[in-house]
Design a protein around this motif. Structure first.
Motif, PDB file in Angstrom:
ATOM      1  N   GLN A  74       3.325   1.422  -4.139  1.00 26.86           N
ATOM      2  CA  GLN A  74       4.315   0.830  -3.244  1.00 26.86           C
ATOM      3  C   GLN A  74       5.666   0.709  -3.938  1.00 26.86           C
ATOM      4  O   GLN A  74       6.705   1.018  -3.345  1.00 26.86           O
ATOM      5  CB  GLN A  74       3.833  -0.528  -2.733  1.00 26.86           C
ATOM      6  CG  GLN A  74       2.667  -0.415  -1.785  1.00 26.86           C
ATOM      7  CD  GLN A  74       2.008  -1.753  -1.467  1.00 26.86           C
ATOM      8  OE1 GLN A  74       2.216  -2.752  -2.160  1.00 26.86           O
ATOM      9  NE2 GLN A  74       1.197  -1.769  -0.423  1.00 26.86           N
ATOM     10  N   SER A  85       4.760   6.612   4.555  1.00 21.86           N
ATOM     11  CA  SER A  85       3.559   5.802   4.742  1.00 21.86           C
ATOM     12  C   SER A  85       2.587   6.091   3.606  1.00 21.86           C
ATOM     13  O   SER A  85       2.396   7.238   3.219  1.00 21.86           O
ATOM     14  CB  SER A  85       2.886   6.142   6.072  1.00 21.86           C
ATOM     15  OG  SER A  85       1.622   5.510   6.151  1.00 21.86           O
ATOM     16  N   ASP A  90      -0.944   0.797   2.248  1.00 24.92           N
ATOM     17  CA  ASP A  90       0.058  -0.087   2.855  1.00 24.92           C
ATOM     18  C   ASP A  90      -0.564  -1.301   3.527  1.00 24.92           C
ATOM     19  O   ASP A  90       0.109  -2.237   3.884  1.00 24.92           O
ATOM     20  CB  ASP A  90       0.892   0.672   3.887  1.00 24.92           C
ATOM     21  CG  ASP A  90       2.079   1.383   3.264  1.00 24.92           C
ATOM     22  OD1 ASP A  90       2.540   0.950   2.197  1.00 24.92           O
ATOM     23  OD2 ASP A  90       2.535   2.367   3.841  1.00 24.92           O
ATOM     24  N   LYS A  91      -1.873  -1.272   3.719  1.00 20.71           N
ATOM     25  CA  LYS A  91      -2.536  -2.365   4.401  1.00 20.71           C
ATOM     26  C   LYS A  91      -2.828  -3.504   3.450  1.00 20.71           C
ATOM     27  O   LYS A  91      -3.123  -3.293   2.288  1.00 20.71           O
ATOM     28  CB  LYS A  91      -3.829  -1.863   5.051  1.00 20.71           C
ATOM     29  CG  LYS A  91      -3.560  -0.845   6.143  1.00 20.71           C
ATOM     30  CD  LYS A  91      -4.835  -0.417   6.823  1.00 20.71           C
ATOM     31  CE  LYS A  91      -4.486   0.446   8.013  1.00 20.71           C
ATOM     32  NZ  LYS A  91      -4.867   1.810   7.903  1.00 20.71           N
TER      33      LYS A  91
END
Length: 92
Positions: A74, A85, A90-91
């Motif tokens: 990230q 993405s 990303d979760k």
């Protein structure tokens, strides 16, 4: 021109395998967005730093330890291609 990620690690601490694993993860994730991922044995004991084009992005000592690969991806993504993405990374 595409950026180069450099992972500087302490060979005395045995962190070469950790650096190589992270390099593999970064190359897989950022295919097409980076020129290269370089591994650099550090001269300072305990060093583990990640740079993008010689700009420090992560320092283990300043961070108080290692971050998860997800968090490092990230950080790198935010510098290399902020709109990209990372899928499951990303979760929360």
């Amino acid at each position: 021109m595409k950026p180069t990620i450099t992972i500087e690690y302490c060979p005395k601490c045995g962190w070469m395998l950790r650096a190589a694993y992270m390099a593999q993860e970064f190359l897989t994730t950022f295919t097409g967005y980076v020129e290269a991922v370089a591994l650099k044995p550090g001269a300072i004991s305990g060093v583990f730093r990640i740079y993008i084009d010689n700009n420090l992005v992560f320092d283990r000592k300043s961070n108080g330890g290692f971050s998860e690969v997800k968090e490092l991806k990230q950080l790198l993504r935010d510098k290399i291609n902020p709109g990209m993405s990372l899928g499951h990374s990303d979760k929360n």
